[in-house]
Design an enzyme around this catalytic site. Sequence first.
Site, PDB file in Angstrom:
ATOM      1  N   THR A   1      27.451  38.102  42.754  1.00  0.00           N
ATOM      2  CA  THR A   1      28.509  37.357  42.069  1.00  0.00           C
ATOM      3  C   THR A   1      28.360  35.873  42.397  1.00  0.00           C
ATOM      4  O   THR A   1      27.831  35.524  43.452  1.00  0.00           O
ATOM      5  CB  THR A   1      29.858  37.894  42.588  1.00  0.00           C
ATOM      6  OG1 THR A   1      30.049  39.184  42.026  1.00  0.00           O
ATOM      7  CG2 THR A   1      31.036  37.013  42.234  1.00  0.00           C
TER       8      THR A   1
ATOM      9  N   ARG B   1      36.220  49.309  35.045  1.00  0.00           N
ATOM     10  CA  ARG B   1      36.507  48.941  36.443  1.00  0.00           C
ATOM     11  C   ARG B   1      36.540  47.417  36.584  1.00  0.00           C
ATOM     12  O   ARG B   1      35.674  46.705  36.082  1.00  0.00           O
ATOM     13  CB  ARG B   1      35.423  49.523  37.364  1.00  0.00           C
ATOM     14  CG  ARG B   1      35.530  49.117  38.846  1.00  0.00           C
ATOM     15  CD  ARG B   1      34.690  47.906  39.169  1.00  0.00           C
ATOM     16  NE  ARG B   1      34.659  47.608  40.606  1.00  0.00           N
ATOM     17  CZ  ARG B   1      34.199  46.458  41.116  1.00  0.00           C
ATOM     18  NH1 ARG B   1      33.735  45.521  40.308  1.00  0.00           N
ATOM     19  NH2 ARG B   1      34.205  46.246  42.403  1.00  0.00           N
ATOM     20  N   VAL B   2      37.558  46.907  37.264  1.00  0.00           N
ATOM     21  CA  VAL B   2      37.627  45.475  37.559  1.00  0.00           C
ATOM     22  C   VAL B   2      37.723  45.329  39.068  1.00  0.00           C
ATOM     23  O   VAL B   2      38.519  46.020  39.713  1.00  0.00           O
ATOM     24  CB  VAL B   2      38.848  44.823  36.879  1.00  0.00           C
ATOM     25  CG1 VAL B   2      38.940  43.343  37.232  1.00  0.00           C
ATOM     26  CG2 VAL B   2      38.777  44.991  35.365  1.00  0.00           C
ATOM     27  N   GLY B   3      36.898  44.458  39.643  1.00  0.00           N
ATOM     28  CA  GLY B   3      36.925  44.239  41.090  1.00  0.00           C
ATOM     29  C   GLY B   3      37.869  43.105  41.465  1.00  0.00           C
ATOM     30  O   GLY B   3      38.797  42.769  40.718  1.00  0.00           O
ATOM     31  N   ASP B   4      37.604  42.527  42.601  1.00  0.00           N
ATOM     32  CA  ASP B   4      38.451  41.441  43.114  1.00  0.00           C
ATOM     33  C   ASP B   4      38.265  40.124  42.354  1.00  0.00           C
ATOM     34  O   ASP B   4      39.172  39.284  42.313  1.00  0.00           O
ATOM     35  CB  ASP B   4      38.095  41.163  44.582  1.00  0.00           C
ATOM     36  CG  ASP B   4      36.648  40.672  44.689  1.00  0.00           C
ATOM     37  OD1 ASP B   4      35.740  41.445  44.314  1.00  0.00           O
ATOM     38  OD2 ASP B   4      36.433  39.520  45.101  1.00  0.00           O
TER      39      ASP B   4
ATOM     40  N   THR C   1      33.204  36.764  47.554  1.00  0.00           N
ATOM     41  CA  THR C   1      32.234  37.703  46.977  1.00  0.00           C
ATOM     42  C   THR C   1      32.047  38.861  47.940  1.00  0.00           C
ATOM     43  O   THR C   1      32.304  38.724  49.141  1.00  0.00           O
ATOM     44  CB  THR C   1      30.882  37.010  46.692  1.00  0.00           C
ATOM     45  OG1 THR C   1      29.960  37.986  46.196  1.00  0.00           O
ATOM     46  CG2 THR C   1      30.288  36.358  47.928  1.00  0.00           C
TER      47      THR C   1
END
Length: 282
Positions: A156, A184-187, A206
Amino acid sequence: MKIIVHGGAWAIPDNAVEDHLKGVTQAVKQGLREKNALDAVEKAINTMEDDPTFDAGYGSFLNANGEIELDAIIAENSNFGAVAGVSKVKNPISLAKKILKDNEVNFIVGRGAEEYAGKKGVPLCDPRELIMERELKRWEQIKKENKKPEDFFHSTVGAVALDENGNIAAGTSTGGTPNKIPGRVGDSPIFGAGCYADSSIGISATGYGEYIMRVLLSRTVAELYKKMELKQACKEALTVLRDIRGYGGVISIDIKGNFGYSFNTPRMAYAFNEGNKINSLI
Ligand code: ASP
């Protein structure tokens, strides 16, 4: 202008070191051409989104369906614009910036975000234009090996800048984790998790998103910074992440112009400027 960027925190292999160093150096160089912090963050991140070395924009990892879904956020002065799950936007950080500037809503996902981009003149592309042969091969390999998320790579990208007028901006852009569950969505696009900025500090994070969002890693740095020096705040925030067995890294700038960075992975690619001199590290 002060600017710091990262290109992911993970066990970056020796044969990828040079490309990562080149990529983060180039991002700082491009960011420095801008006058204000928000434009500098956008430009630095655009540079890394267009560089296939990183998991952002072109060359991002594919999800379990073999598609690209991109997430991004840009923040300034306790406000932000964010997008998630877009497949047709070449530079999601530019769409995030448009959302921040328009100041009507903060976060738009999927088809709605792409429609918004179309209406507002943010360039769209064919989703296939973002997919690289290298990633198709990686995707097939991951499917065969049945890898766990913690074996994955975290390339990232993020940037934080402080301009001459004392504005701080921060941003993060990602393709997420390889072979992720579609949707899916991360931080990364979550304010306080993958990115945070107020009038005294800016942060981009990251690493393993599922853990980073549980501790709101970027906001944790900002809270700790109220009690300690920036470098220490970044270090302590990483111990909060480690305590729940999470891993990753953060970069930061405070209003006094101090840089902060810390990571608990074998490597993190990052670069920052001292005047016109660029320090690139891994
Ligand atoms: N944090 C990102 C995510 O979980 C991955 C990364 O930082 O590379 O989507």
